[in-house]
Motif scaffolding. Structure first.
Motif, PDB file in Angstrom:
ATOM      1  N   SER A 199       0.820  -1.217   0.000  1.00  0.00           N
ATOM      2  CA  SER A 199       0.000   0.000   0.000  1.00  0.00           C
ATOM      3  C   SER A 199       0.853   1.267   0.000  1.00  0.00           C
ATOM      4  CB  SER A 199      -0.922   0.009   1.228  1.00  0.00           C
ATOM      5  OG  SER A 199      -0.161   0.110   2.423  1.00  0.00           O
ATOM      6  N   ASN A 200       2.147   1.128   0.299  1.00  0.00           N
ATOM      7  CA  ASN A 200       2.996   2.318   0.370  1.00  0.00           C
ATOM      8  C   ASN A 200       3.050   3.099  -0.941  1.00  0.00           C
ATOM      9  OD1 ASN A 200       3.619   2.072   3.058  1.00  0.00           O
ATOM     10  ND2 ASN A 200       5.446   0.850   2.716  1.00  0.00           N
ATOM     11  N   PRO A 201       3.271   2.445  -2.105  1.00  0.00           N
ATOM     12  CA  PRO A 201       3.286   3.253  -3.345  1.00  0.00           C
ATOM     13  C   PRO A 201       1.993   4.009  -3.578  1.00  0.00           C
ATOM     14  CG  PRO A 201       4.197   1.059  -3.741  1.00  0.00           C
ATOM     15  CD  PRO A 201       3.622   1.031  -2.370  1.00  0.00           C
ATOM     16  N   ILE A 202       0.859   3.389  -3.205  1.00  0.00           N
ATOM     17  CA  ILE A 202      -0.425   4.078  -3.400  1.00  0.00           C
ATOM     18  C   ILE A 202      -0.536   5.259  -2.440  1.00  0.00           C
ATOM     19  CG2 ILE A 202      -2.914   3.781  -3.384  1.00  0.00           C
ATOM     20  CD1 ILE A 202      -2.489   0.832  -3.917  1.00  0.00           C
ATOM     21  N   MET A 203      -0.223   4.976  -1.164  1.00  0.00           N
ATOM     22  CA  MET A 203      -0.370   6.043  -0.182  1.00  0.00           C
ATOM     23  C   MET A 203       0.623   7.175  -0.440  1.00  0.00           C
ATOM     24  SD  MET A 203      -2.887   4.809   1.373  1.00  0.00           S
ATOM     25  CE  MET A 203      -3.059   6.147   2.536  1.00  0.00           C
ATOM     26  N   GLY A 316      -5.820  -5.752  -4.998  1.00  0.00           N
ATOM     27  CA  GLY A 316      -7.138  -6.197  -5.426  1.00  0.00           C
ATOM     28  C   GLY A 316      -8.024  -5.118  -6.002  1.00  0.00           C
ATOM     29  N   ILE A 317      -7.472  -3.969  -6.324  1.00  0.00           N
ATOM     30  CA  ILE A 317      -8.261  -2.921  -6.977  1.00  0.00           C
ATOM     31  C   ILE A 317      -8.316  -3.244  -8.463  1.00  0.00           C
ATOM     32  CG2 ILE A 317      -8.463  -0.453  -7.425  1.00  0.00           C
ATOM     33  CD1 ILE A 317      -6.909   0.075  -4.900  1.00  0.00           C
ATOM     34  N   SER A 318      -9.476  -3.520  -8.957  1.00  0.00           N
ATOM     35  CA  SER A 318      -9.617  -3.954 -10.343  1.00  0.00           C
ATOM     36  C   SER A 318      -9.279  -2.817 -11.298  1.00  0.00           C
ATOM     37  CB  SER A 318     -11.036  -4.455 -10.598  1.00  0.00           C
ATOM     38  OG  SER A 318     -11.969  -3.405 -10.405  1.00  0.00           O
ATOM     39  N   GLU A 319      -9.142  -3.200 -12.581  1.00  0.00           N
ATOM     40  CA  GLU A 319      -8.815  -2.215 -13.594  1.00  0.00           C
ATOM     41  C   GLU A 319      -9.913  -1.169 -13.743  1.00  0.00           C
ATOM     42  OE1 GLU A 319      -6.172  -1.679 -15.400  1.00  0.00           O
ATOM     43  OE2 GLU A 319      -5.008  -3.320 -14.520  1.00  0.00           O
ATOM     44  N   PHE A 412      -9.395   9.837  -1.153  1.00  0.00           N
ATOM     45  CA  PHE A 412      -8.316   9.380  -0.270  1.00  0.00           C
ATOM     46  C   PHE A 412      -8.869   8.433   0.791  1.00  0.00           C
ATOM     47  CE2 PHE A 412      -5.648   9.797   3.484  1.00  0.00           C
ATOM     48  CZ  PHE A 412      -4.372   9.659   2.965  1.00  0.00           C
ATOM     49  N   ASN A 413      -9.981   8.798   1.407  1.00  0.00           N
ATOM     50  CA  ASN A 413     -10.568   7.934   2.433  1.00  0.00           C
ATOM     51  C   ASN A 413     -11.096   6.635   1.844  1.00  0.00           C
ATOM     52  OD1 ASN A 413     -10.047   9.772   4.481  1.00  0.00           O
ATOM     53  ND2 ASN A 413     -11.978  10.861   4.155  1.00  0.00           N
ATOM     54  N   TRP A 414     -11.619   6.702   0.618  1.00  0.00           N
ATOM     55  CA  TRP A 414     -12.110   5.478  -0.027  1.00  0.00           C
ATOM     56  C   TRP A 414     -10.963   4.498  -0.241  1.00  0.00           C
ATOM     57  CZ3 TRP A 414     -11.103   2.743  -4.433  1.00  0.00           C
ATOM     58  CH2 TRP A 414     -12.054   1.777  -4.817  1.00  0.00           C
ATOM     59  N   ILE A 415      -9.810   5.000  -0.691  1.00  0.00           N
ATOM     60  CA  ILE A 415      -8.654   4.120  -0.903  1.00  0.00           C
ATOM     61  C   ILE A 415      -8.173   3.539   0.425  1.00  0.00           C
ATOM     62  CG2 ILE A 415      -6.248   4.064  -1.676  1.00  0.00           C
ATOM     63  CD1 ILE A 415      -6.960   6.183  -3.740  1.00  0.00           C
ATOM     64  N   VAL A 416      -8.144   4.347   1.477  1.00  0.00           N
ATOM     65  CA  VAL A 416      -7.736   3.846   2.800  1.00  0.00           C
ATOM     66  C   VAL A 416      -8.703   2.773   3.272  1.00  0.00           C
ATOM     67  CG1 VAL A 416      -7.418   4.479   5.217  1.00  0.00           C
ATOM     68  CG2 VAL A 416      -6.535   5.963   3.421  1.00  0.00           C
ATOM     69  N   GLU A 590     -20.413   6.405  -4.661  1.00  0.00           N
ATOM     70  CA  GLU A 590     -19.897   5.617  -3.532  1.00  0.00           C
ATOM     71  C   GLU A 590     -19.058   6.467  -2.589  1.00  0.00           C
ATOM     72  OE1 GLU A 590     -17.799   2.150  -4.711  1.00  0.00           O
ATOM     73  OE2 GLU A 590     -19.398   1.380  -5.978  1.00  0.00           O
ATOM     74  N   LEU A 591     -18.402   7.483  -3.136  1.00  0.00           N
ATOM     75  CA  LEU A 591     -17.554   8.323  -2.286  1.00  0.00           C
ATOM     76  C   LEU A 591     -18.373   9.157  -1.314  1.00  0.00           C
ATOM     77  CD1 LEU A 591     -14.991   9.655  -4.932  1.00  0.00           C
ATOM     78  CD2 LEU A 591     -14.860   7.573  -3.561  1.00  0.00           C
ATOM     79  N   PHE A 592     -19.656   9.409  -1.635  1.00  0.00           N
ATOM     80  CA  PHE A 592     -20.471  10.321  -0.829  1.00  0.00           C
ATOM     81  C   PHE A 592     -21.626   9.604  -0.137  1.00  0.00           C
ATOM     82  CE2 PHE A 592     -18.631  12.636  -4.380  1.00  0.00           C
ATOM     83  CZ  PHE A 592     -18.002  13.690  -3.745  1.00  0.00           C
ATOM     84  N   GLN A 593     -21.471   8.303   0.117  1.00  0.00           N
ATOM     85  CA  GLN A 593     -22.566   7.563   0.727  1.00  0.00           C
ATOM     86  C   GLN A 593     -22.837   8.028   2.150  1.00  0.00           C
ATOM     87  OE1 GLN A 593     -21.653   3.428   0.398  1.00  0.00           O
ATOM     88  NE2 GLN A 593     -22.296   3.267  -1.748  1.00  0.00           N
ATOM     89  N   ASP A 594     -21.767   8.381   2.887  1.00  0.00           N
ATOM     90  CA  ASP A 594     -21.952   8.803   4.278  1.00  0.00           C
ATOM     91  C   ASP A 594     -21.938  10.322   4.408  1.00  0.00           C
ATOM     92  OD1 ASP A 594     -19.385   9.091   3.534  1.00  0.00           O
ATOM     93  OD2 ASP A 594     -18.516   8.495   5.464  1.00  0.00           O
ATOM     94  N   ASP A 595     -22.259  11.026   3.308  1.00  0.00           N
ATOM     95  CA  ASP A 595     -22.117  12.473   3.315  1.00  0.00           C
ATOM     96  C   ASP A 595     -23.343  13.192   3.873  1.00  0.00           C
ATOM     97  OD1 ASP A 595     -20.016  14.142   2.823  1.00  0.00           O
ATOM     98  OD2 ASP A 595     -20.905  14.926   0.970  1.00  0.00           O
ATOM     99  N   GLU A 596     -24.448  12.454   4.091  1.00  0.00           N
ATOM    100  CA  GLU A 596     -25.659  13.143   4.544  1.00  0.00           C
ATOM    101  C   GLU A 596     -25.449  13.801   5.895  1.00  0.00           C
ATOM    102  OE1 GLU A 596     -25.547  10.198   3.290  1.00  0.00           O
ATOM    103  OE2 GLU A 596     -26.790  10.227   1.487  1.00  0.00           O
ATOM    104  N   LYS A 597     -24.635  13.109   6.747  1.00  0.00           N
ATOM    105  CA  LYS A 597     -24.416  13.663   8.081  1.00  0.00           C
ATOM    106  C   LYS A 597     -23.357  14.751   8.088  1.00  0.00           C
ATOM    107  CE  LYS A 597     -25.626   9.354  10.424  1.00  0.00           C
ATOM    108  NZ  LYS A 597     -25.176   8.317  11.349  1.00  0.00           N
ATOM    109  N   ALA A 598     -22.632  14.852   7.010  1.00  0.00           N
ATOM    110  CA  ALA A 598     -21.495  15.767   7.000  1.00  0.00           C
ATOM    111  C   ALA A 598     -21.810  17.102   6.335  1.00  0.00           C
ATOM    112  CB  ALA A 598     -20.309  15.113   6.308  1.00  0.00           C
ATOM    113  N   ILE A 599     -22.991  17.270   5.734  1.00  0.00           N
ATOM    114  CA  ILE A 599     -23.290  18.487   4.968  1.00  0.00           C
ATOM    115  C   ILE A 599     -24.460  19.218   5.620  1.00  0.00           C
ATOM    116  CG2 ILE A 599     -24.001  19.366   2.721  1.00  0.00           C
ATOM    117  CD1 ILE A 599     -22.615  17.011   1.459  1.00  0.00           C
TER     118      ILE A 599
END
Length: 1825
Positions: A199-203, A316-319, A412-416, A590-599
């Motif tokens: 994961s280091n090269p990605i991070m 395991g991140i697909s193309e 960034f959070n999705w990749i983590v 998918e990146l904003f699924q938990d965004d309802e509580k944050a906006i």
């Protein structure tokens, strides 16, 4: 004492320097209080006047003694201050190449920018289980401490790795995780570490960026939790990230870059798959060109992009997801290029069909018009209505940037999250070790909100660190019962309060964000009004009203207020997010699924950021509007909360600190920049640790260590029996100020500088003692010189007086001589006068006497004339007689010489005939010899002619002589007549004159004849001498040829012997390698067997319902010599009806690791098969050449064939083992209890069954190939030894006896007939070839005869030619002959090559035919193959012999026999009271009785039960050395009995006639012998493991730490991490402990009757373990590498050698295993300065590798000030001299290595019939027969 008293002349101090930070200097005179200037002498030779600060009058820091420089722990330094720390780190890093150093509880790691060989698995094993202070500093030591505390204290641990980017934080974390994966025993879970590292090269690509200080700066923090189960094995991991610097996405300072991923995308824009992203150069995008530095020197962004994509694939991140990530990132870049046009001051618009926005909408799959609208408008909600309001251009730009940052943060959070999903484990986590890799303290030219948060986090971590250090100090003080006084240390709580308290900086920032018209300027004014002049840590810059300064713990930092509010708000509009959520691009929502509580519904203050910690906060119950408040939390507030969660996590764990230091900014290997280093030391808290330690009592000694070190400062009367009181009394005298030290319970605590003062006193005392010793020695030397001079003076006087005496004697002699001369002179004068008178008288007398004499003379003259005539006549007569005699003598000499010449000629002819023998060997010499012989014959003929001429001349001479003699007679008559007739005198005189003339003429003729004869004689002698010389030359040539032949034969013999010795050595090495590999396989097999048993026990516990059937057990052996294997237990109900049937157990599920091992083993078998095939071809080529040699050395050929047979049998046995294991796996899979997994239709079942079937088929193929190889080897053996038909028939007979039924025997008989026919054909063809060869030899002999005749004719022709032509003709003939011979030999060689190739082809065809015939026979021959039923019966060949000395027992008593004799037997009672090996003798006597009864079932049952019972005993009591040794001895004795009484001649040589009668009569148990041999090997390996476990804790303490020679090695000051004391306290192991343990081992083995050769092998293994463990610890411990420790080691080794001599084990090879340790000890003691010393070291240390030699030299540390360190140049010289040495780069020895064991046959002289069975064994149910 006062500190100022230490500033004396020659004291060394540190003074500040702008370039080197600190510079060393030396005082030129003592310092006196009140002095304003110090006179210093710098190291570069300059003098300096150093002025003290007039305000503080603070003196410069004192420098530590050289003996303390380079210490492992900085707290061991007496003077704890910044220059001392910096200098110590520099010396360790530059001079000793050591990158790790302790600073109290902190590990300081300096990045070497070079790959070091200190992270291998051997280093991990060396640090595993060790105390943290016992080994040199290392990241593995910190990891081991954390792992050990986790397991011991049941408490979670944390390793906090901090430092600048590029200092090595990630590498340190990686090695810590590798250590956990290795020591936790979870090899299969080691991929967790690999996944984290993947994961280091990605991070790094999405979280790192270029800054002004670092090209790869990490812009976020991460905390990795490594989870462990109850057995403390790694099961998974989890990553938390902190404070991603989102502002960098939209803004970069000068010379900085955005995150790497954007530039990687731009660099890869030309790839086909990236064309849809419509990217270009990085300078084309606003978000990547602001810093003006888009390229990093030496970094290829396109290559980095490929690595990033590869890492995504590994995780395991697909193309498709990868392309989705890249689409979102490209969309962010295009979004940054969106421009706004102002319509008025409050509104703006985007141009229609704006290309950047159009591309952004296409990539995000959103509506262009909708996105364009909401980028320029916002929605406002009031209590009653909602309306849309346009926004200004500036607000629109900020909203665009906020949206870009929000998208990037979500990605960034999705990749983590995805990485965490990959690392997550379903097993419940029992405990964890966290590794915190977090940013260090930062200060730039422009510091903004991100730097403020980072430094705030470092303040919190520093506070936690200070409190932890303070807590440890307090615990140490309380433990030692020292009065606790509050240590004044820097507490950064005021700085933290300034930031986070009420009305603090963050509070005011949040308040300003809530203000409708809040700006950065108004916030800055609030800061000035609130904190300026009220808080000492807050300052205002002089020339700015938009910045503020905070005094952090590390440095002052100026922050620019611009952008603080916007970054803290992190505002993003809800409508923009809704547009993105409505995207048709699936990944984006998918990146904003938990965004309802944050906006926020009003979008006024939306944080737009996910929680920084993955630990969910507890939900609180409250009003419905509470959720609406949470979304208004600012970034600062969120960071503060996540930081509090992190601190709670760290406070709930035991922290361990690693501070990474970046030595230079240019990444040069082992280059130390003092400025950069001290800056980082100040920022990471190392100096604060030093300051806290220095504030109290930093130096701590145990009483025993203090006494050992400073015993020289004590007088004899001060030494008491109690060490504590002795130390107290001495310290009270040495240090008058009692505040400078404290006495604890077990330690003495000193304040800073006191140890240096004590060291100074000790050095002064030692220096005074040295001066006294030097004074005494110099006085002794001068007295010796005086005595020598006195003795020389006396000698000179003696010689002078002698000279004077000799001069006086000479004077006396001269005086006496003068007197004598005078006497003789006077006598001379008188004598002269007398002579004159006497002369006159004589003259007168002479005249008178002359007259008388003349008269007498005349008379005499007449008589004299007559006498002369008589003389001449008589002379003539005498000469005549002489000549006659001389002629006779010469004649006799000629005859004698002729006879001798004939004898010599005869000898020469004999030699010529003897030369005939060498004609065949040396063709060409014959012609020369014949030419010389012909020449000798011609010379003999000439000699004979000359002799005939000489004889004729002698005849003529004799006739003339006779004639003269007759004339002389006539003269005599004439003389007589003349006398008678005096008248005829005149006539006679005339005749005489005539005769005289004739005589003279005759004499002249005679003289001429004599001259001719002499000339001829000389010529003859010259000719003879020439012939003799030629003969001598011929003899010399013949001798030289003979000598050459002998030398060639000798050289050929020596060459063959050397070749034979080399081949023998190579065979021995190969045999040892095969034996070692086989024994390792046995070890692996036993491990798998134990694992199999454990799994069966677990299955037994899981399955409660028993089922009828037989229980399947594991196999007992894996044979290396036999062709078959046996199962471990017999369960045939028809033979043992009384045995109850045991419930069958469930088969073990398929072990995939075992399946992979089987596949690996198949590959190894293929390679071995190829090697065997190559060796077979090589042997075929050597068959014809080595045929004659084999007759001379049949034993060697037998050894080679035995070796080939061993390898062949091993392949067969391994194939069978693997095949049976595959069968077991197949049945285990088919009978597994989970039907849903192993159902026939399940995919996993089909895949596994296909793999198992393919492997099984491949094993069958391998088996057939092995059998073909075996048949080829057998045919090769028959070809080499054709006469040994009895052995072949015996082998065939044994094969026939192993058949199981008549059908197989018939098939074997048919195959045997075919083989016999084939062999008959071969024999006939060989007979024909021999006849043809004989005929060819006869023809060759005939041709040689013809050649001989032709040569003789040619020789005869050549003899007739002149000499020159003769030589040319002979040379031409010789050249022609040699040419013809060479052509003939070439033709013969070609024929032989054709014949060899033809025979090879025939041999391969025959071998293939024989192999095809044997395949059908051998597949069913092997007895006892491992199958799923209990055991297959073994067909044992029967013999017919008598029987005696047996033990009888009933079949139902077998279990009782095994129980009493094996399972419940106490080894100690047997070893003490009974004969050694008694159980083995009893078991063999029982086997003999079963053999006598011809009961094969009973034999198999007893042997199998015996083997299984021994295994059970060893499994139950396998940790007891006495038990393991007892059964190893008895197993070997049982094996020897089976060999001794087997009836084989090789084992019966030492038997008595009675013992030969006891041989087995019906069964051949050779296969069971192999089973017992394998069992003995397993027991031996278990014995080695047991003694290793016993010796391991003793070795380091006894060989290294214990001070065997008291007082030699002084204890140096140590730091906080105390090492194990070298003083032998109670419970500490010493060398005597090791020797006692060795004595115990040896006595136990001797009591058990173990074979002496086996005892030697055990002792050799023990000594290897001792040497390897000692040397490994020596290489990892700097404090052990000193001169005195080398002497201690050599003394300890000498004690071990003395033990070997006492036990008579010097020839066991044990001493040789200690050679590396001995050479390491010598290396510590030898001189290490000059090139000669380097040469001596290189020649001496031949058992050490180059890495080990250099490591010892780097670690060499003086214990006293009188020793010198090893210079860097000397170490480089050693490296240059050893660069050509080819040795292993491995640093440590393999302490787990086990030498291959052999069991030499050791027959027993004990008669079986004399053995008595004691009643204590409880074997009354057996009876002697």
């Amino acid at each position: 004492m006062a500190a100022s008293e230490l500033y004396t002349k020659f004291a060394r101090v540190w003074i500040p320097d702008p370039e080197e930070v600190w510079k060393s200097a030396e005082l030129l005179k003592d310092y006196k209080p009140g002095d304003k200037v110090l006179l210093l002498h710098l190291e570069d030779g300059k003098d300096l006047e150093y002025r003290l600060d007039p305000k503080t009058e603070e003196l410069p820091h004192l420098r530590n003694p050289d003996i303390l420089v380079g210490e492992n722990d900085l707290t061991a330094l007496s003077y704890l201050h910044e220059p001392a720390v910096l200098h110590n780190l520099r010396v360790r890093f530059i001079d000793s190449k050591l990158i790790y150093t302790y600073c109290g509880i902190v590990l300081v790691a300096i990045n070497p920018y070079e790959q070091l060989p200190i992270y291998g698995e051997d280093i991990i094993n060396a640090y595993s289980g060790q105390n943290m202070g016992d080994m040199d500093p290392h990241i593995f030591a910190v990891a081991e401490e954390a792992y050990k505390q986790m397991a011991r204290d049941e408490r979670n641990q944390s390793i906090i790795v901090s430092g600048e980017s590029g200092a090595g934080k990630t590498v340190s974390a990686k090695y810590a995780m590798r250590y956990f994966a290795t020591v936790s025993g979870s090899a299969s879970e080691a991929n967790v570490e690999e996944k984290v590292l993947a994961s280091n090269p990605i991070m790094e690509s999405i979280g790192n960026a270029k800054t002004t200080r670092n090209d790869n700066s990490s812009r976020f923090g991460k905390y990795i939790e490594i989870g462990f189960d109850k057995r403390y094995r790694i099961i998974g991991a989890n990553m938390r990230t902190y404070l991603l610097e989102k502002s960098r996405v939209v803004f970069q300072a000068e010379e900085e870059r955005n995150y790497h991923i954007f530039y990687q995308l731009c660099a890869s824009a030309k790839l086909p798959e990236f064309k849809m992203l419509r990217l270009g150069d990085a300078n084309n995008f606003h978000y990547t060109k602001q810093g003006g530095s888009p390229v990093i020197e030496g970094v290829d962004d396109a290559t980095e992009m490929a690595q990033t994509r590869q890492a995504c694939t590994l995780l395991g991140i697909s193309e498709s997801y990868q392309m989705g990530i890249f689409r979102i990132l490209a969309g962010i870049l295009h979004l940054g290029n969106v421009g706004f046009t102002s319509r008025d001051s409050d509104s703006c618009t985007i141009p229609p069909k704006h290309e950047p926005l159009s591309i952004f909408c296409d990539l995000m799959a959103v509506d262009f018009e909708e996105m364009c609208h909401w980028l320029c408008h916002r929605k406002l909600a009031t209590a009653t209505e909602t309306y849309i309001k346009p926004i200004s251009k500036l607000q629109a730009t900020n909203a665009r940037d906020a949206l870009a940052k929000h998208i990037y943060a979500k990605l960034f959070n999705w990749i983590v999250d995805h990485v965490n999903q990959v690392l997550h484990s379903a097993v419940k986590q029992h405990s964890f070790i966290g590794v915190l890799d977090i940013y260090g303290f930062e200060t730039f030219e422009i510091n903004s909100f991100e730097q403020f948060c980072i430094n705030y986090a470092n303040e919190k971590l520093q506070q936690q660190f200070n409190m932890h250090v303070f807590k440890l100090e307090q615990e140490e003080y309380m433990k030692e019962q020292i009065p606790w006084t509050l240590i004044d240390f820097y507490d950064n709580q005021p700085c933290i309060n300034l930031i986070e308290s009420k009305l603090g900086i963050l509070d005011l920032l949040d308040e300003e964000c809530r203000m409708p018209k809040g700006t950065d300027d108004t916030w800055a004014q609030k800061l000035y009004n609130t904190h300026l002049n009220k808080c000492a840590l807050f300052e205002k810059p002089r020339l700015s009203n938009k910045a503020f300064i905070i005094q952090h713990f590390a440095d002052k930092v100026e922050y620019q207020c611009e952008g603080f509010l916007e970054k803290n708000k992190d505002t993003v509009f809800e409508e923009q997010i809704k547009v993105l959520k409505s995207s048709k691009f699936k990944m984006l929502p998918e990146l904003f699924q938990d965004d309802e509580k944050a906006i926020s519904p009003s979008s006024a203050t939306s944080s737009g950021r996910t929680p920084l910690s993955r630990t969910p906060a507890k939900p609180t119950k409250g009003r419905p509007g509470q959720a609406a408040k949470e979304h208004k939390k600012t970034v600062g507030h969120q960071f503060r909360n996540s930081l509090h969660l992190l601190m709670e996590t760290l406070n709930a764990t035991t922290p361990h600190y690693v501070r990474c230091i970046k030595p230079n900014d240019f990444k040069f290997p082992f280059t130390f920049d003092e400025k950069r280093a001290v800056q980082q030391l100040r920022a990471c808290g190392v100096l604060e640790t030093i300051r806290i330690s220095a504030a109290g009592f930093p130096s701590r000694w145990t009483y025993q260590e203090f006494f050992s070190r400073y015993r020289v400062l004590m007088k004899q009367k001060d030494v008491l029996s109690e060490r504590k009181q002795t130390c107290k009394n001495v310290l009270e005298k040495l240090i008058l100020d009692k505040d400078k030290y404290q006495f604890g319970k077990t330690k003495i605590f000193f304040r800073a500088g006191q140890v240096a003062y004590l060291e100074k006193l000790r050095a002064d005392k030692l220096r005074a003692a040295c001066i006294r010793i030097q004074k005494t020695i110099r006085g002794w030397l001068l007295r010796k010189k005086y005595l020598r001079m006195r003795k020389a003076a006396i000698t000179v006087q003696r010689y002078a007086r002698g000279h004077q005496a000799r001069c006086y004697a000479k004077f006396l002699r001269r005086t006496k001589a003068a007197t004598i001369i005078q006497k003789y002179w006077r006598m001379y004068v008188i004598r002269r006068r007398y002579k004159i008178r006497r002369t006159a008288t004589i003259v007168l007398q002479s005249y008178l006497r002359g007259y008388l004499a003349r008269n007498r003379y005349r008379k005499i003259l007449r008589e004299h004339k007559a006498i002369i005539i008589q003389k001449w006549v008589r002379g003539w007569l005498a000469r005549t007689y002489y000549k006659r005699s001389m002629h006779a003598i010469i004649y006799l000499q000629c005859c004698f010489r002729r006879m001798m010449a004939k004898r010599e000629l005869k000898k020469l002819k004999i030699e010529a005939r003897s030369v005939e023998r060498y004609k065949k060997l040396h063709i060409g010499m014959e012609n020369k010899i014949m030419q010389l012989q012909r020449k000798v014959d011609e010379q003999n003929k000439d000699y004979k002619c000359l002799m005939e001429k000489l004889t004729n001349l002698e005849g003529i001479y004799n006739s003339e002589t006779e004639k003269l003699r007759s004339d002389l007679e006539r003269l005599h008559l004439s003389e007589e007549e003349a006398k008678i007739a005096t008248g005829r005198v005149l006539s006679l005189q005339e005749e005489i004159a005539k005769l005289r003339k004739d005589l003279e003429q005759t004499q002249c003729e005679k003289k001429s004849i004599e001259e001719c004869a002499d000339r001829y004689k000389q010529e003859t002698e010259q000719l003879v001498s020439n012939l003799k010389e030629e003969n001598t030359l011929l003899k010399q040539e013949k001798e030289a040829l003979n000598h050459l032949i002998v030398e060639q034969a000798k050289e050929m013999t020596e060459t063959m012997e050397k070749k034979l010795i080399e081949e023998t050595k190579q065979l021995e090495l190969d045999l040892n390698d095969e034996r070692l590999r086989y024994q390792n396989l046995l070890n692996e097999f036993s491990r798998l067997e134990e694992r199999y048993d454990d799994l069966k026990e677990e299955m037994t516990l899981m399955v409660n319902v028993p089922k009828p059937g037989h229980r399947r057990t594991d196999s007992t052996h894996s044979s290396n010599e036999s062709e078959c294997t046996f199962s471990s237990e017999i369960a045939e109900t028809e033979d043992i009806p009384s045995r109850t049937e045991e419930p069958s157990e469930k088969k073990v599920p398929l072990d995939m690791s075992l399946f992979l091992k089987l596949q690996k083993r198949v590959t190894e078998l293929e390679q071995e098969k190829q090697v065997m095939q190559d060796e077979l071809d090589h042997k075929e080529e050597q068959v014809l050449r080595s045929k004659a040699k084999e007759e001379e050395r049949p034993q060697i050929r037998g050894a080679e064939l035995e070796y080939e047979s061993l390898k062949r049998q091993e392949l067969e046995s391994e194939n069978k083992k693997l095949k049976n294991e595959l069968n077991e796996l197949r049945k285990a899979l088919s009978e597994k209890s989970a039907p849903e997994v192993t159902a026939p239709g399940a995919p996993a079942y089909r895949v596994l069954m296909e793999q198992l079937t393919s492997v099984s088929e491949e094993l069958d193929v391998r088996k057939e190939e092995v059998l073909i190889l075996r048949s080829q080897l057998m045919s090769q053996k028959e070809a080499i030894q054709p006469k040994n038909t009895m052995t072949d028939s015996t082998i065939l007979l044994e094969d026939v006896q192993k058949m199981k039924d008549k059908g197989e025997i018939a098939q074997a008989y048919i195959g045997l007939k075919e083989t016999n026919r084939l062999l008959e054909c071969q024999l006939q063809s060989q007979k024909r070839s021999h006849e043809n060869e004989a005929e060819a030899l006869r023809g060759e002999i005939q041709s040689l005869k013809e050649e001989n005749n032709r040569q003789q004719q040619l020789l005869a022709q050549n003899l007739q030619l002149p000499p020159e032509a003769r030589i040319e003709a002979s040379l031409q003939h010789e050249i022609t002959r040699l040419t013809n011979e060479n052509l003939d030999l070439m033709e013969q060689l070609e024929k032989q090559d054709k014949t060899v190739r033809k025979l090879k082809k025939q041999l391969k065809v025959f071998a293939k035919k024989i192999g095809e015939l044997e395949v059908g026979q051998m597949e069913n021959i092997s007895p006892g193959q491992i199958i799923d039923e209990p055991i297959r019966p073994v067909n044992i060949p029967r013999k017919e012999k008598d029987f005696q000395g047996m033990l009888e027992y009933k079949k139902e008593d077998e279990q009782k026999l095994v129980k009493n004799l094996i399972l419940e037997l106490k080894p100690r009672g047997v070893a003490v009271n009974l004969i050694p090996g008694l159980p083995a003798y009893i078991l063999f006597m029982c086997v003999r009785h079963a053999d006598y009864l011809n009961d094969d079932q009973k034999v198999r049952s007893l042997l199998t039960s015996t083997i299984n019972s021994i295994k059970k005993v060893l499994k139950k009591r396998g940790d007891d050395f006495e038990t393991v040794s007892f059964w190893l001895s008895n197993t070997c004795r049982f094996l020897h009995c089976l060999k001794q009484y087997s009836g084989e001649e090789g084992f019966m040589k030492h038997n008595t006639s009675r013992q030969n009668e006891h041989c087995l009569t019906n069964f051949d148990l050779a296969e069971y012998r192999q089973v017992l041999s394998d069992l003995a090997i397993q027991i031996y390996q278990q014995l080695v493991r047991v003694l290793e476990n016993i010796l391991q804790p003793m070795i380091v303490s006894g060989m290294l730490e214990h001070e065997t020679i008291q007082g030699v090695s002084g204890v140096k000051p140590t730091g906080l991490r105390k090492r194990t004391s070298s003083i032998a306290d109670e419970g500490t192991y010493t060398l005597d402990s090791i020797l006692r343990q060795l004595n115990s081992f040896h006595s136990v083995m001797c009591q058990h009757g173990m074979d002496p050769e086996l005892i030697k092998q055990v002792v050799k293994q023990m000594f290897y373990i001792v040497g390897a463990v000692t040397l490994n610890n020596l290489l990892l411990r700097k404090d052990m590498c000193s001169w005195s420790k080398g002497m201690q080691i050599r003394y300890n080794v000498s004690q071990l050698e003395e033990w070997l001599r006492d036990k008579n084990l010097m020839n066991s090879g044990a001493k040789e295993t200690l050679e590396p340790l001995i050479q390491a000890a010598q290396l510590l003691q030898v001189k290490k300065k000059t090139d000669d010393d380097a040469e001596a070291i290189c020649s001496m240390c031949n058992a050490l590798t180059t890495a080990q030699i250099v490591k010892v030299l780097n670690l060499y540390t003086p214990v006293n000030e009188f020793e010198e360190r090893v210079s860097v140049s000397f170490i480089r010289t050693i490296q240059m001299r050893l660069r050509d040495r080819k040795d292993s780069p491995q640093l440590l020895m393999d302490a787990k290595h086990i030498f291959p064991v052999t069991f030499p046959f050791n027959p027993s002289s004990l008669a079986l019939e004399t053995i008595q069975i004691p009643a204590s064994l409880g074997l009354g149910f057996i009876s002697r027969v």
